[in-house]
Design a protein around this motif. Sequence first.
Motif, PDB file in Angstrom:
ATOM      1  N   THR A 131       0.834  -1.204   0.000  1.00 56.17           N
ATOM      2  CA  THR A 131       0.000   0.000   0.000  1.00 56.17           C
ATOM      3  C   THR A 131       0.863   1.247   0.000  1.00 56.17           C
ATOM      4  O   THR A 131       0.645   2.181  -0.786  1.00 56.17           O
ATOM      5  N   ARG A 132       1.860   1.291   0.880  1.00 60.52           N
ATOM      6  CA  ARG A 132       2.766   2.442   0.938  1.00 60.52           C
ATOM      7  C   ARG A 132       3.477   2.643  -0.392  1.00 60.52           C
ATOM      8  O   ARG A 132       3.563   3.768  -0.911  1.00 60.52           O
ATOM      9  N   ARG A 133       4.009   1.566  -0.950  1.00 59.80           N
ATOM     10  CA  ARG A 133       4.790   1.682  -2.175  1.00 59.80           C
ATOM     11  C   ARG A 133       3.947   2.139  -3.356  1.00 59.80           C
ATOM     12  O   ARG A 133       4.419   2.893  -4.220  1.00 59.80           O
ATOM     13  N   ARG A 134       2.697   1.695  -3.410  1.00 58.32           N
ATOM     14  CA  ARG A 134       1.828   2.116  -4.507  1.00 58.32           C
ATOM     15  C   ARG A 134       1.492   3.605  -4.398  1.00 58.32           C
ATOM     16  O   ARG A 134       1.486   4.328  -5.401  1.00 58.32           O
ATOM     17  N   ILE A 135       1.207   4.069  -3.183  1.00 56.87           N
ATOM     18  CA  ILE A 135       0.929   5.496  -2.987  1.00 56.87           C
ATOM     19  C   ILE A 135       2.167   6.323  -3.328  1.00 56.87           C
ATOM     20  O   ILE A 135       2.090   7.353  -4.005  1.00 56.87           O
ATOM     21  N   GLN A 136       3.324   5.874  -2.851  1.00 58.40           N
ATOM     22  CA  GLN A 136       4.570   6.598  -3.132  1.00 58.40           C
ATOM     23  C   GLN A 136       4.835   6.688  -4.632  1.00 58.40           C
ATOM     24  O   GLN A 136       5.240   7.740  -5.142  1.00 58.40           O
ATOM     25  N   ALA A 137       4.604   5.585  -5.341  1.00 60.80           N
ATOM     26  CA  ALA A 137       4.853   5.570  -6.779  1.00 60.80           C
ATOM     27  C   ALA A 137       3.893   6.503  -7.515  1.00 60.80           C
ATOM     28  O   ALA A 137       4.278   7.171  -8.488  1.00 60.80           O
ATOM     29  N   LEU A 138       2.655   6.571  -7.067  1.00 61.85           N
ATOM     30  CA  LEU A 138       1.692   7.482  -7.688  1.00 61.85           C
ATOM     31  C   LEU A 138       2.081   8.931  -7.438  1.00 61.85           C
ATOM     32  O   LEU A 138       1.981   9.782  -8.339  1.00 61.85           O
ATOM     33  N   VAL A 139       2.544   9.228  -6.224  1.00 68.21           N
ATOM     34  CA  VAL A 139       3.014  10.581  -5.918  1.00 68.21           C
ATOM     35  C   VAL A 139       4.214  10.920  -6.799  1.00 68.21           C
ATOM     36  O   VAL A 139       4.341  12.033  -7.313  1.00 68.21           O
ATOM     37  N   ALA A 140       5.100   9.951  -6.998  1.00 70.31           N
ATOM     38  CA  ALA A 140       6.278  10.163  -7.842  1.00 70.31           C
ATOM     39  C   ALA A 140       5.887  10.446  -9.287  1.00 70.31           C
ATOM     40  O   ALA A 140       6.645  11.078 -10.031  1.00 70.31           O
ATOM     41  N   ALA A 141       4.711   9.985  -9.689  1.00 65.24           N
ATOM     42  CA  ALA A 141       4.226  10.231 -11.046  1.00 65.24           C
ATOM     43  C   ALA A 141       3.488  11.557 -11.156  1.00 65.24           C
ATOM     44  O   ALA A 141       3.059  11.943 -12.249  1.00 65.24           O
ATOM     45  N   GLY A 142       3.328  12.260 -10.007  1.00 66.84           N
ATOM     46  CA  GLY A 142       2.700  13.574 -10.029  1.00 66.84           C
ATOM     47  C   GLY A 142       1.302  13.622  -9.463  1.00 66.84           C
ATOM     48  O   GLY A 142       0.639  14.662  -9.525  1.00 66.84           O
ATOM     49  N   TRP A 143       0.826  12.522  -8.883  1.00 71.62           N
ATOM     50  CA  TRP A 143      -0.519  12.499  -8.302  1.00 71.62           C
ATOM     51  C   TRP A 143      -0.453  12.998  -6.863  1.00 71.62           C
ATOM     52  O   TRP A 143       0.135  12.342  -5.997  1.00 71.62           O
ATOM     53  N   PRO A 144      -1.066  14.140  -6.532  1.00 71.05           N
ATOM     54  CA  PRO A 144      -1.045  14.639  -5.148  1.00 71.05           C
ATOM     55  C   PRO A 144      -1.977  13.828  -4.248  1.00 71.05           C
ATOM     56  O   PRO A 144      -2.965  13.258  -4.710  1.00 71.05           O
ATOM     57  N   LEU A 145      -1.651  13.786  -2.965  1.00 70.62           N
ATOM     58  CA  LEU A 145      -2.469  13.030  -2.013  1.00 70.62           C
ATOM     59  C   LEU A 145      -3.890  13.568  -1.951  1.00 70.62           C
ATOM     60  O   LEU A 145      -4.839  12.819  -1.708  1.00 70.62           O
ATOM     61  N   SER A 146      -4.055  14.891  -2.165  1.00 69.79           N
ATOM     62  CA  SER A 146      -5.386  15.488  -2.121  1.00 69.79           C
ATOM     63  C   SER A 146      -6.285  14.948  -3.224  1.00 69.79           C
ATOM     64  O   SER A 146      -7.512  14.951  -3.096  1.00 69.79           O
ATOM     65  N   HIS A 147      -5.694  14.464  -4.291  1.00 65.48           N
ATOM     66  CA  HIS A 147      -6.463  13.877  -5.391  1.00 65.48           C
ATOM     67  C   HIS A 147      -6.635  12.371  -5.193  1.00 65.48           C
ATOM     68  O   HIS A 147      -7.680  11.809  -5.526  1.00 65.48           O
ATOM     69  N   LEU A 148      -5.615  11.731  -4.636  1.00 66.16           N
ATOM     70  CA  LEU A 148      -5.673  10.277  -4.444  1.00 66.16           C
ATOM     71  C   LEU A 148      -6.646   9.903  -3.327  1.00 66.16           C
ATOM     72  O   LEU A 148      -7.351   8.890  -3.429  1.00 66.16           O
ATOM     73  N   GLY A 149      -6.677  10.688  -2.250  1.00 64.96           N
ATOM     74  CA  GLY A 149      -7.520  10.371  -1.112  1.00 64.96           C
ATOM     75  C   GLY A 149      -8.964  10.049  -1.491  1.00 64.96           C
ATOM     76  O   GLY A 149      -9.486   8.981  -1.137  1.00 64.96           O
TER      77      GLY A 149
END
Length: 282
Positions: A131-149
């Motif tokens: 779970t952590r690694r998938r979120i981190q990878a999405l952030v690295a691709a430019g997806w902000p947490l405010s959008h992912l949440g």
Amino acid sequence: MTTATTREAPHHNTLTCVKDYNCWLPACRDRYKAYQRTRYHAITAGTWEPLVDAAPVRQHLTRLYAAGFSPNRIGELTNLPYETVIGFTQVHGFSGKRRSRKRRCNPETAAKILAIQPGEHLPGKTDATGTRRRIQALVAAGWPLSHLGPRFGLSERTTGALLTQDRVYGRTAEKVTRVYNELSDQKPAKHGISRRSITRSKARAQRNRWATIGYWATRADAIDDPHFTPDYKVTKAEILAEETRWLIETVGLTRTEVAERLGKDRSYIDRVLLQADVKAAA
């Protein structure tokens, strides 16, 4: 040694590590030889059935998902890789390397999954590594947490907290995995995310050296493995520092002895350890 371990095949509980990675661990070789003996005797007796219909397994997994079990949790209970579990119910993989749902599988895998009964096991929590690694990878691709949440059904604050947790609810892990698969080959800008937000997200990931989607695309079986340490953007000096600490703390060598074993100057060994300490304290 610690460094070497992170570069072995992610899983040593199936035949894959020998077949695909040429693993030479004694236990893995013995398991592979036992499989070959069983296969030979079954073929000779005319009873060899290497694959069975995957439909019953798929139907059972659907019932388990409805009961709150995630693929990660099922993987824990069966000791099967995540990719094996999801392969029964969905197309998986990344662009250019997608695999269709399994139509057949080996009897042992089928038996392990079919043996799970909701009344005997609780969905509970699962390891949060993937779970952590998938979120981190999405952030690295430019997806902000405010959008992912919102996509995870969570607040931005709760989503950020997932990056520090050791365990998460199975349903949360499943949601994160589903969103990750959906967004892994899409561009944030096409979803209305501003260039500034994309840049800030990428910068955050770079500061923390979070592995990218592309990195995990070549290590699909390792993303959920807590024993696999990503070597994403790890320098040679950092690898040497890790190796040195292992030799000192586990083997009991002195710094001078470590330098001799690794073929390095003692002064260089001292320097990489100092640099590692400074980074750890920063």
